[in-house]
Structures are given as C-alpha cells and as structure tokens.
Design an enzyme around this catalytic site. Structure first.
Site, short mmCIF file in Angstrom:
data_model
loop_
_atom_site.label_atom_id
_atom_site.label_comp_id
_atom_site.label_asym_id
_atom_site.label_seq_id
_atom_site.Cartn_x
_atom_site.Cartn_y
_atom_site.Cartn_z
N ASP A 41 0.89 -1.17 0.00
CA ASP A 41 0.00 0.00 0.00
C ASP A 41 0.92 1.21 0.00
O ASP A 41 1.67 1.43 0.97
CB ASP A 41 -0.88 -0.02 1.25
CG ASP A 41 -1.78 1.20 1.35
OD1 ASP A 41 -1.55 2.19 0.61
OD2 ASP A 41 -2.71 1.18 2.18
N ASN A 59 2.82 5.27 -9.93
CA ASN A 59 1.65 5.28 -10.80
C ASN A 59 0.34 4.97 -10.08
O ASN A 59 -0.72 5.36 -10.54
CB ASN A 59 1.90 4.25 -11.93
CG ASN A 59 0.64 3.85 -12.65
OD1 ASN A 59 0.16 4.59 -13.52
ND2 ASN A 59 0.06 2.71 -12.29
N TYR A 98 -8.36 15.25 -6.75
CA TYR A 98 -7.55 14.63 -7.81
C TYR A 98 -6.73 15.69 -8.55
O TYR A 98 -5.52 15.55 -8.74
CB TYR A 98 -8.47 13.89 -8.79
CG TYR A 98 -7.79 13.07 -9.86
CD1 TYR A 98 -7.34 11.77 -9.59
CD2 TYR A 98 -7.62 13.56 -11.15
CE1 TYR A 98 -6.74 11.00 -10.58
CE2 TYR A 98 -7.02 12.79 -12.14
CZ TYR A 98 -6.59 11.51 -11.86
OH TYR A 98 -6.00 10.76 -12.84
P1 NAD Z 1 -6.42 1.27 -12.51
O1 NAD Z 1 -7.55 1.36 -11.55
O2 NAD Z 1 -6.58 0.40 -13.73
O3 NAD Z 1 -5.09 0.79 -11.77
C1 NAD Z 1 -4.68 1.39 -10.57
C2 NAD Z 1 -3.89 0.35 -9.77
O4 NAD Z 1 -3.40 1.01 -8.60
C3 NAD Z 1 -4.73 -0.84 -9.31
O5 NAD Z 1 -4.06 -2.06 -9.62
C4 NAD Z 1 -4.84 -0.63 -7.80
O6 NAD Z 1 -4.89 -1.86 -7.06
C5 NAD Z 1 -3.56 0.14 -7.50
N1 NAD Z 1 -3.65 0.92 -6.27
C6 NAD Z 1 -4.66 1.75 -5.87
N2 NAD Z 1 -4.39 2.25 -4.67
C7 NAD Z 1 -3.18 1.76 -4.28
C8 NAD Z 1 -2.38 1.92 -3.13
N3 NAD Z 1 -2.74 2.68 -2.10
N4 NAD Z 1 -1.19 1.26 -3.08
C9 NAD Z 1 -0.80 0.46 -4.10
N5 NAD Z 1 -1.54 0.27 -5.21
C10 NAD Z 1 -2.71 0.90 -5.29
O7 NAD Z 1 -6.11 2.76 -12.92
P2 NAD Z 1 -5.29 3.42 -14.14
O8 NAD Z 1 -6.28 4.11 -15.00
O9 NAD Z 1 -4.34 2.46 -14.73
O10 NAD Z 1 -4.52 4.56 -13.34
C11 NAD Z 1 -3.14 4.52 -13.05
C12 NAD Z 1 -2.64 5.94 -12.84
O11 NAD Z 1 -2.84 6.69 -14.04
C13 NAD Z 1 -3.34 6.72 -11.73
O12 NAD Z 1 -2.40 7.49 -11.02
C14 NAD Z 1 -4.29 7.62 -12.49
O13 NAD Z 1 -4.60 8.78 -11.77
C15 NAD Z 1 -3.46 7.91 -13.72
N6 NAD Z 1 -4.22 8.38 -14.87
C16 NAD Z 1 -5.19 7.61 -15.43
C17 NAD Z 1 -5.87 8.09 -16.52
C18 NAD Z 1 -6.94 7.28 -17.19
O14 NAD Z 1 -7.66 7.86 -18.00
N7 NAD Z 1 -7.09 6.00 -16.91
C19 NAD Z 1 -5.57 9.35 -17.06
C20 NAD Z 1 -4.57 10.10 -16.46
C21 NAD Z 1 -3.90 9.60 -15.37
#
Ligand code: NAD
Length: 261
Positions: free
Chosen positions: A63, A90, A156
């Site tokens: 975490d 990430n 966010y």
């Molecule tokens: P996702 O939900 O597919 O994956 C996120 C992962 O982070 C999951 O596997 C989850 O278990 C893990 N996670 C969450 N909280 C955690 C914690 N406290 N400790 C360890 N792991 C943890 O999301 P995603 O879309 O792949 O997002 C990844 C990153 O990209 C994030 O920071 C998000 O803000 C950023 N982002 C996403 C988008 C989008 O459109 N999907 C756009 C811009 C930025």
C-alpha cells in the site's frame, strides 16, 4: 539493443491498467519489472503471466500510503534484484463528486495515495539510487489534470498538480546523482479507473454515459479519441531510457491535444 536491458523498474499500481502496460513495455525492452500493487493477488497473477513469457519479474504487495510497507517493498526488491534504476509512481484512484460533498477522509485518501505515495516511493528508491551511484529515472503518473481542471475532481486535480512540484524538486536534488524526474500527463485512457467514472459522472452531471464520453471526457481533444495504454507506455519508455540529464523536471502531456500546456 533493448533500451532497458538489465534495468530494474519498480512500478506501483502495476497489476492493472496503465501501470501494467508500462511494466509490459519495459519488460519487452529487457527490464526486470517489479509489479508493486495493493492488490497482491493481481500483482502475483500479472508477474506469473510475465514470467510465462520469459520476462524477469518480481511481485510485491504494497500500500503506497504506508511508510513501513513502502520501505520494506522497495528494500526487498532492491536486495533481490540488485538495486532500483527506475521508479514509476503510478498507483492512483479517482473519486468524483462536487467539492461541497467531499468528506475530509475522502480528500485525505486521495492526497495520501497520490502524494504520500509518490513521496514515500521516491524516498525509498532514491536511497538505493544514490547509494549505487548509477543514476536513475523517477516517473510520476500525473494527468491532464496536472495542468487543467475539471468539474467534480477537486482532490484529484489538486494532487496531480502537486506531482509536478515534487518532480521539479527531485530533478534539482537528483541531478548531481544522475537521477532524473519527470511527469507523464495522460488524457482519458480506458482502464477500470475510467470505466468506473463514466456512470458516476453521468449521474452527477445528469447526462447519458455516451454524452459523458463525447461531451465531457473527449470534448477538448483534437479528434475525439481516447489516449491508449500504448501511448502512455511509449512516453514512459522515453522518460526511462533517456540518456542524459537534459530531460528532467518536465511534464509531458499525451492526450490527443486536450491540453496543450
Ligand atoms: P487502474 O484502476 O486500472 O489501476 C490502478 C492500480 O493502482 C490498481 O491495480 C490498484 O490496485 C492500484 N492501487 C490503488 N491504490 C493503491 C495503493 N494505495 N497502493 C498500491 N496500489 C494501489 O487505474 P489506471 O487508470 O491504470 O490509473 C493509473 C494511474 O494513471 C493513476 O495514477 C491515475 O490517476 C493515472 N491516470 C489515469 C488516466 C486514465 O484515464 N485512466 C488518465 C490520467 C492519469
């Protein structure tokens, strides 16, 4: 010649979405990838799938908001794999609602995952990078929301803007150790994080899900297209493999022109 041959990359949130795609891209370029995720089962499944393809991986449940867990996970990976060359901070979540409806605990949860997580993983990784004296690359997963605001996303947007400040400081402090720090700022990518938001935004904005995609999420892009996982992984590879301190303290937007800052 693979671009990341033998490099150890510690990637948080790597059991899903963007993090997993970056891990795969790095592994294809010869990196040893640490799949670090709070969802330990999914981290092990991802690592197993990678191992089946012949890639060297290591799964660790962590975490990112927990100081002890982060230190332990990073130290363990560094010990097992011989150091840390790349950190991709990430892991992230999303909560959408008007600011007056946010509880303090929701606000703190968001800031903690995005900012405490970035700080803790950075500190733990830097200790190994500095001690090894081989330089390194720290990459933060920002967002277009590191530069722009949207309705319903107060914590966010606040946190994602904050990551740019952190990256700039790490770029300055890390320079003499050959450590670079940069931020990737993606537009909307279809991952579980976004798929969950579509119905939530539809309810909050009183729109159909189709309209949330067309009129909210992709409205400002130049071509109405989602950014893909591959697009983001490509930028992550650029930041990880860049050969000098010339590319540091930067934030690169990959969003089909949604933001041009
Ligand atoms: P996702 O939900 O597919 O994956 C996120 C992962 O982070 C999951 O596997 C989850 O278990 C893990 N996670 C969450 N909280 C955690 C914690 N406290 N400790 C360890 N792991 C943890 O999301 P995603 O879309 O792949 O997002 C990844 C990153 O990209 C994030 O920071 C998000 O803000 C950023 N982002 C996403 C988008 C989008 O459109 N999907 C756009 C811009 C930025």
């Amino acid at each position: 010649m693979s671009k990341l041959e033998g490099k150890v990359a510690f990637i948080t949130g790597a059991a899903s979405g963007i993090g997993r795609q970056i891990a795969e891209r790095y592994a294809r370029e010869g990196a040893i990838v640490v799949i670090a995720d709070m969802n330990e089962g999914a981290a092990h499944e991802t690592a197993q799938r990678f191992a089946d393809k012949g890639w060297r991986t290591f799964a660790v449940g962590v975490d990112v908001t927990d100081e002890e867990q982060v230190d332990r996970a990073v130290d363990l990976a560094a010990r097992e794999l011989g150091g840390i060359d790349i950190l991709v901070s990430n892991a992230g979540i999303q909560i959408v609602k008007p600011v007056e409806e946010f509880s303090l605990s929701e606000w703190k949860k968001m800031l903690s995952i995005q900012l405490d997580g970035a700080f803790l993983t950075t500190r733990a990784a830097l200790r190994h990078m500095y001690a090894a004296g081989k330089g390194g690359s720290i990459i933060y997963m920002g967002s277009v929301h590191s530069k722009e605001a949207s309705l319903l996303k107060a914590p966010y947007v606040t946190a994602k803007h904050g990551l740019i400040g952190l990256a700039k400081v790490i770029a300055k402090e890390g320079a003499k150790h050959g450590v670079r720090a940069n931020v990737i700022c993606p537009g909307f990518v279809r991952t579980p994080l976004v798929d969950k938001q579509i119905p939530e935004q539809a309810r909050a904005l009183n729109l159909s899900e189709e309209d949330v995609i067309r009129k909210v999420m992709l409205k400002e892009t130049v071509d109405g297209e989602f950014t893909t996982l591959d697009d983001v992984a490509e930028v992550a590879l650029l930041f990880a493999s860049f050969p000098s301190n010339a590319l540091t303290g930067q934030s690169l937007v990959v969003s089909h022109g949604w933001s041009m800052h």
